[in-house]
Every structure is written in structure tokens, then in C-alpha cells.
Design a protein around this motif. Sequence first.
Motif, PDB file in Angstrom:
ATOM      1  N   ASP A   1       4.058  -7.616 -10.838  1.00 38.58           N
ATOM      2  CA  ASP A   1       5.316  -8.009 -11.486  1.00 38.58           C
ATOM      3  C   ASP A   1       5.778  -9.392 -11.059  1.00 38.58           C
ATOM      4  OD1 ASP A   1       7.595  -7.241  -9.145  1.00 38.58           O
ATOM      5  OD2 ASP A   1       5.726  -6.119  -9.038  1.00 38.58           O
TER       6      ASP A   1
ATOM      7  N   ALA B   1       3.928  -1.331  -8.298  1.00 44.87           N
ATOM      8  CA  ALA B   1       4.746  -0.147  -8.011  1.00 44.87           C
ATOM      9  C   ALA B   1       6.133  -0.343  -8.618  1.00 44.87           C
ATOM     10  CB  ALA B   1       4.848   0.062  -6.501  1.00 44.87           C
ATOM     11  N   SER B   2       6.560  -1.613  -8.747  1.00 42.39           N
ATOM     12  CA  SER B   2       7.904  -1.888  -9.267  1.00 42.39           C
ATOM     13  C   SER B   2       7.980  -1.693 -10.772  1.00 42.39           C
ATOM     14  CB  SER B   2       8.336  -3.320  -8.939  1.00 42.39           C
ATOM     15  OG  SER B   2       8.346  -3.503  -7.564  1.00 42.39           O
TER      16      SER B   2
ATOM     17  N   LYS C   1       0.826  -1.212   0.000  1.00 47.51           N
ATOM     18  CA  LYS C   1       0.000   0.000   0.000  1.00 47.51           C
ATOM     19  C   LYS C   1       0.862   1.266   0.000  1.00 47.51           C
ATOM     20  CE  LYS C   1      -2.888   0.088   3.459  1.00 47.51           C
ATOM     21  NZ  LYS C   1      -2.365   1.177   4.282  1.00 47.51           N
ATOM     22  N   SER C   2       1.878   1.302   0.867  1.00 48.42           N
ATOM     23  CA  SER C   2       2.761   2.480   0.885  1.00 48.42           C
ATOM     24  C   SER C   2       3.457   2.647  -0.457  1.00 48.42           C
ATOM     25  CB  SER C   2       3.844   2.353   1.962  1.00 48.42           C
ATOM     26  OG  SER C   2       3.284   2.005   3.179  1.00 48.42           O
ATOM     27  N   SER C   3       3.926   1.531  -1.007  1.00 44.55           N
ATOM     28  CA  SER C   3       4.620   1.607  -2.305  1.00 44.55           C
ATOM     29  C   SER C   3       3.668   2.090  -3.391  1.00 44.55           C
ATOM     30  CB  SER C   3       5.171   0.225  -2.692  1.00 44.55           C
ATOM     31  OG  SER C   3       5.967  -0.280  -1.651  1.00 44.55           O
TER      32      SER C   3
ATOM     33  N   ALA D   1       6.842   2.608   4.622  1.00 46.16           N
ATOM     34  CA  ALA D   1       6.390   1.349   5.194  1.00 46.16           C
ATOM     35  C   ALA D   1       6.743   1.287   6.674  1.00 46.16           C
ATOM     36  CB  ALA D   1       7.074   0.213   4.457  1.00 46.16           C
TER      37      ALA D   1
HETATM   38  P1  GDP Z   1       2.383  -1.883   3.077  1.00 43.06           P
HETATM   39  O1  GDP Z   1       2.672  -2.511   4.398  1.00 43.06           O
HETATM   40  O2  GDP Z   1       1.107  -2.390   2.500  1.00 43.06           O
HETATM   41  O3  GDP Z   1       2.456  -0.387   3.062  1.00 43.06           O
HETATM   42  O4  GDP Z   1       3.480  -2.433   2.050  1.00 43.06           O
HETATM   43  P2  GDP Z   1       4.839  -1.798   1.493  1.00 43.06           P
HETATM   44  O5  GDP Z   1       4.559  -0.792   0.426  1.00 43.06           O
HETATM   45  O6  GDP Z   1       5.689  -1.377   2.621  1.00 43.06           O
HETATM   46  O7  GDP Z   1       5.462  -3.070   0.780  1.00 43.06           O
HETATM   47  C1  GDP Z   1       5.681  -4.286   1.462  1.00 43.06           C
HETATM   48  C2  GDP Z   1       6.781  -5.058   0.775  1.00 43.06           C
HETATM   49  O8  GDP Z   1       6.393  -5.368  -0.555  1.00 43.06           O
HETATM   50  C3  GDP Z   1       8.080  -4.262   0.652  1.00 43.06           C
HETATM   51  O9  GDP Z   1       9.144  -5.154   0.819  1.00 43.06           O
HETATM   52  C4  GDP Z   1       8.042  -3.734  -0.767  1.00 43.06           C
HETATM   53  O10 GDP Z   1       9.320  -3.540  -1.322  1.00 43.06           O
HETATM   54  C5  GDP Z   1       7.316  -4.847  -1.501  1.00 43.06           C
HETATM   55  N1  GDP Z   1       6.556  -4.318  -2.651  1.00 43.06           N
HETATM   56  C6  GDP Z   1       5.679  -3.288  -2.643  1.00 43.06           C
HETATM   57  N2  GDP Z   1       5.178  -3.066  -3.877  1.00 43.06           N
HETATM   58  C7  GDP Z   1       5.759  -3.971  -4.699  1.00 43.06           C
HETATM   59  C8  GDP Z   1       5.655  -4.260  -6.110  1.00 43.06           C
HETATM   60  O11 GDP Z   1       4.927  -3.631  -6.886  1.00 43.06           O
HETATM   61  N3  GDP Z   1       6.381  -5.311  -6.562  1.00 43.06           N
HETATM   62  C9  GDP Z   1       7.192  -6.046  -5.762  1.00 43.06           C
HETATM   63  N4  GDP Z   1       7.850  -7.064  -6.325  1.00 43.06           N
HETATM   64  N5  GDP Z   1       7.328  -5.812  -4.437  1.00 43.06           N
HETATM   65  C10 GDP Z   1       6.624  -4.777  -3.918  1.00 43.06           C
END
Ligand code: GDP
Length: 209
Positions: free
Chosen positions: A148, A180-181, A39-41, A55
Amino acid sequence: MATPLLSRARFLLSAATARDLPPDSTPEIAFAGRSNVGKSSAINALAGRKRLAFASKTPGRTQTVNFYDLDGAGRLADLPGYGFAAAPFSLRSTWDVLVGGYLASRASLAGIVWLMDARRPLTPVDRNFLSWLAPRRSPRLALLAKADKLTRAERSRTLAATRRALAATAFSGSVAMFSASSGEGVEETRALLEAWLRERAEACPGARE
Ligand code: GDP
């Protein structure tokens, strides 16, 4: 061309209780999803920034709604993640009160972005979240995050299966792949969110702060 609204996002405040929420007067887009779903990403990718939303290091511990202001014309509301198995009961009940209350009563909600993991959408905790969404009529978008991680064939299979599964529930909204990647779905999502904010502002022209 004017700077896209989402790229003007700035951190506004973190609300730990309903009392801390900003005035319910500016169109808001809420982001929801299981802890660690990306979500943050996703918020960072949509805003075109690296560290707007960061995150939490301990998943499930961030029990605040984090608001980002879009130049006074709207806000993003990052809801605390759900479904963290190890979260103590007290944290889960805080989530119910804060997020449940927000979703049930926020008048300025212009739309809800619901993220699920593209590798395993509609887990039991995701299905449970649907019941929190059900009473709302706001537009909604389900994003299958980390797309991805799937092959092209898996992406199209998963998208079709998730659309079918959601059509059989109370969920009415779009479903799309997101990464996001790789950037998949970022432009389309940005355009949809900006349209939600515009529609909402046109429907309630006095709502702008
Ligand atoms: P949140 O807890 O929902 O805010 O999640 P984060 O954005 O912190 O992401 C959690 C983990 O997933 C991190 O290690 C990120 O690097 C990974 N991540 C987030 N988005 C993507 C994406 O689009 N692709 C991949 N492969 N990993 C992602």
C-alpha cells in the motif's frame, strides 16, 4: 462452507531452541523476513485476526519460532526476523542455529512464505537469506509487503523487477504484492497456503496428529 483453515489458527508454543520445537509430524508453513517487514501483520491478516501474532516491541529481540496450530491439520511457524543491524553477535548466532537448523532439517515443512518490503525488496540481508532457502525444495512464495506504500505503477514495476531478479537466483517460487493494510494479496495467499497444506497432507496422510 467450512471455516477456512487459516482462520482457525491458535497460538501453540514459542520455541527458543531446537529442543522446544513441536513434533515434526504436521504440515507446517514457515514465515520468514527481515525484522519489521510486516510478518506479524501478514500472519494476522491471513488468519483474519487482529492480535494472533503480535509485533515485538524491540525488533530483533524475539529469537523464538512461534507456532500456531491449525486445528491439528497444519501449523504456521513464525520464524524470528533477520537482519537487525543492532543485534549483538550472540543473537545473530542464535538465529543461525535455530532458524538455519529449522530450515535445513524440518521434514514437515510444507512451504515457506518469505516477506520483503515492497519499497526495497532484495536488500543485501534478503539476498543473504536466499542462501538459507536454497537447499530446500519446499514450495515458496515471496511476498512484497506493505504494498500500500507504493502507487499502482510502482507496484507493477517492482513486481516485474523482483520477479526478474529472483529468476536469476536459486529462488524458484511465486512472487506477489501483499498488504495487511489494504488487503491486497491476502485472499490469494490464503488460498495458496491452504493448497500447500492440503497437498502435503495428501502426500503424507499419516502425518496428521
Ligand atoms: P514484523 O516485525 O515483521 O512482525 O512486523 P510488524 O507486523 O510488527 O510490522 C512492522 C511495522 O510495519 C508496524 O508498524 C506495522 O504497523 C507496519 N505494517 C505492517 N504491515 C503493513 C502494511 O501492510 N502496510 C503498512 N503501511 N504498514 C504495515
